[in-house]
Design an enzyme around this catalytic site. Structure first.
Site, PDB file in Angstrom:
ATOM      1  N   CYS A   3       0.256  -1.752  -0.056  1.00 53.61           N
ATOM      2  CA  CYS A   3      -0.246   0.076  -0.328  1.00 53.61           C
ATOM      3  C   CYS A   3       1.267   0.980   0.194  1.00 53.61           C
ATOM      4  O   CYS A   3       1.430   1.409   0.622  1.00 53.61           O
ATOM      5  CB  CYS A   3      -0.869  -0.210   1.454  1.00 53.61           C
ATOM      6  N   TRP A  19      -7.177  -7.379   5.112  1.00 50.23           N
ATOM      7  CA  TRP A  19      -5.709  -7.399   5.458  1.00 50.23           C
ATOM      8  C   TRP A  19      -5.046  -8.409   6.240  1.00 50.23           C
ATOM      9  O   TRP A  19      -5.987  -8.764   7.688  1.00 50.23           O
ATOM     10  CB  TRP A  19      -5.641  -6.061   6.119  1.00 50.23           C
ATOM     11  N   ARG A  42     -13.959  -0.497   4.609  1.00 47.52           N
ATOM     12  CA  ARG A  42     -13.737  -1.536   4.523  1.00 47.52           C
ATOM     13  C   ARG A  42     -12.526  -0.833   5.581  1.00 47.52           C
ATOM     14  O   ARG A  42     -12.345   0.070   5.938  1.00 47.52           O
ATOM     15  CB  ARG A  42     -12.400  -1.191   3.234  1.00 47.52           C
ATOM     16  N   ALA A  43     -11.447  -1.783   6.157  1.00 47.65           N
ATOM     17  CA  ALA A  43     -10.808  -1.921   6.987  1.00 47.65           C
ATOM     18  C   ALA A  43      -9.191  -1.547   6.491  1.00 47.65           C
ATOM     19  O   ALA A  43      -8.783  -2.300   5.466  1.00 47.65           O
ATOM     20  CB  ALA A  43     -10.698  -2.881   7.714  1.00 47.65           C
ATOM     21  N   THR A  44      -8.438  -0.439   6.878  1.00 46.04           N
ATOM     22  CA  THR A  44      -7.612   0.097   5.701  1.00 46.04           C
ATOM     23  C   THR A  44      -6.114   0.169   6.739  1.00 46.04           C
ATOM     24  O   THR A  44      -6.366   0.336   7.367  1.00 46.04           O
ATOM     25  CB  THR A  44      -8.305   1.182   5.157  1.00 46.04           C
ATOM     26  N   VAL A  45      -5.617   0.042   5.441  1.00 50.67           N
ATOM     27  CA  VAL A  45      -4.066   0.139   6.228  1.00 50.67           C
ATOM     28  C   VAL A  45      -3.402   1.959   5.451  1.00 50.67           C
ATOM     29  O   VAL A  45      -3.930   2.163   5.022  1.00 50.67           O
ATOM     30  CB  VAL A  45      -3.220  -0.404   5.908  1.00 50.67           C
ATOM     31  N   TYR A  72      -5.952   5.018  -9.399  1.00 54.05           N
ATOM     32  CA  TYR A  72      -6.125   3.532  -9.097  1.00 54.05           C
ATOM     33  C   TYR A  72      -7.751   4.666  -9.842  1.00 54.05           C
ATOM     34  O   TYR A  72      -8.706   3.663 -10.010  1.00 54.05           O
ATOM     35  CB  TYR A  72      -6.907   4.232  -7.255  1.00 54.05           C
TER      36      TYR A  72
END
Length: 341
Positions: A64, A97, A129-132, A195
């Site tokens: 990422c 993730w 979303r569970a993001t980094v 993106y």
């Protein structure tokens, strides 16, 4: 790469999403990235996150770009002993993730296998979303910040009491307005621009994003012909933000996101600028070309049903000499480049 656990079934995390397709496409087929949800700033003001060594854990993946720029900043500033770091696999699973790089597939500090677990634990109503990157308060076991727009700025400013001696000033007060303005351009046209091209679901939106991206890269090529970095001889936060995208461009985006008018290696200034930054340990150590390629080109989100990993491109050319010192003289951060300190 550690123990790679294969996810055998879909796991429920309440309302937390695990796919871009759930929320992030407009009626015209344009990719619209979700907003950051946990945006409480760090500082000493009321309601702000306290700046405290050993309290937080930063979760990232070398895939990422938003997360990688946090690691570059931490390394440049010497905050690695102050902020603990956890790492998820570059290949995102159907469950989000995954900490499959850790022994037994569990983060040793947080005790979780999938990042969405801690998002669901933090806020049961969260539907994104569970993001980094994700910053976790180890004391509470909850996500406190996933605002990649501002995180590097916090490391650069309010975390300054913990900077190592001689750390570069990546966000100097006299340039902050200009840096912020450029960072907005970089985000919309380049960082997120790839993106918007790659995740577009209509030809019209894809072509619009494609043109904006390459027009901006042409503009940056010209700008970088005037100085060693984006702000002349001063390495700044903006350089970190541009670097993480161009480091992924030829090895992944060119193919996976259909951004194939030019490679970065086809530009003179952008390519030599990228190689110049790569000589700095903080940039090089945070750049894993194999992980980037695997993350974008393998797994369920890659539209590559047989998981065939391309052999190229050859990334050894990143170690070839660059011409930035010849064009602009010795950099004031040459000691950082040579020693990492």
């Amino acid at each position: 790469m550690g123990n790679n656990i294969e996810s055998s079934e879909k796991v429920s995390f309440g309302k937390v999403a695990t796919s871009e397709d759930t929320h992030e496409v407009s009626a015209t087929g344009a990719f619209v990235r979700q907003d950051n949800y946990f945006i409480t700033p760090f500082g000493d003001g009321e309601g702000e996150l306290p700046v405290e060594a050993g309290r937080y854990r930063l979760i990232w993946t070398s895939l990422c770009p938003w997360a990688t720029r946090q690691i570059i900043a931490l390394k440049l500033l010497g905050l690695e002993d102050v902020i603990s770091v956890g790492k998820v696999s570059p290949i995102r699973t159907e469950n989000g993730w995954e900490f499959s790089l850790d022994p037994k597939g569990v983060d040793p500090v947080l005790g979780i296998r999938y990042l969405p677990e801690i998002y669901a634990r933090t806020d049961a109503a969260y539907e994104g979303r569970a993001t980094v990157p994700a910053v976790i308060d180890v004391k509470t076991g909850k996500v406190v910040n996933n605002d990649y727009h501002r995180l590097t700025n916090y490391w650069e400013t309010v975390w300054k009491p913990f900077h190592k001696q001689g750390a570069p000033d990546l966000y100097p007060e006299e340039l902050r307005k200009e840096i912020d303005e450029l960072n907005v351009i970089l985000f919309h046209d380049v960082n997120n621009g790839v993106y918007k091209a790659g995740f577009a679901q209509s030809q019209e939106e894809y072509e619009k994003a494609y043109d904006i991206l390459f027009n901006r890269l042409d503009w940056l090529e010209e700008r970088l012909g005037q100085g060693r970095y984006l702000f002349g001889e001063k390495l700044t936060d903006s350089d970190i933000r541009l670097y993480v995208t161009i480091a992924r461009f030829d090895v992944a985006y060119y193919f996976s996101h259909k951004t194939n008018r030019n490679r970065i290696a086809d530009y003179d200034n952008l390519w030599n600028y990228a190689k110049d930054l790569y000589t700095i340990p903080a940039f090089k150590e945070a750049t894993d070309f194999d992980a980037i390629k695997r993350g974008y080109l393998l797994g369920q989100h890659s539209h590559n049903p047989y998981d065939i990993l391309p052999l190229g491109p050859d990334t050894s050319n990143w170690n070839e000499p660059n011409n930035r010192e010849e064009k602009f003289g010795k950099s004031r951060i040459s000691s950082i480049a040579k020693t990492g300190r």
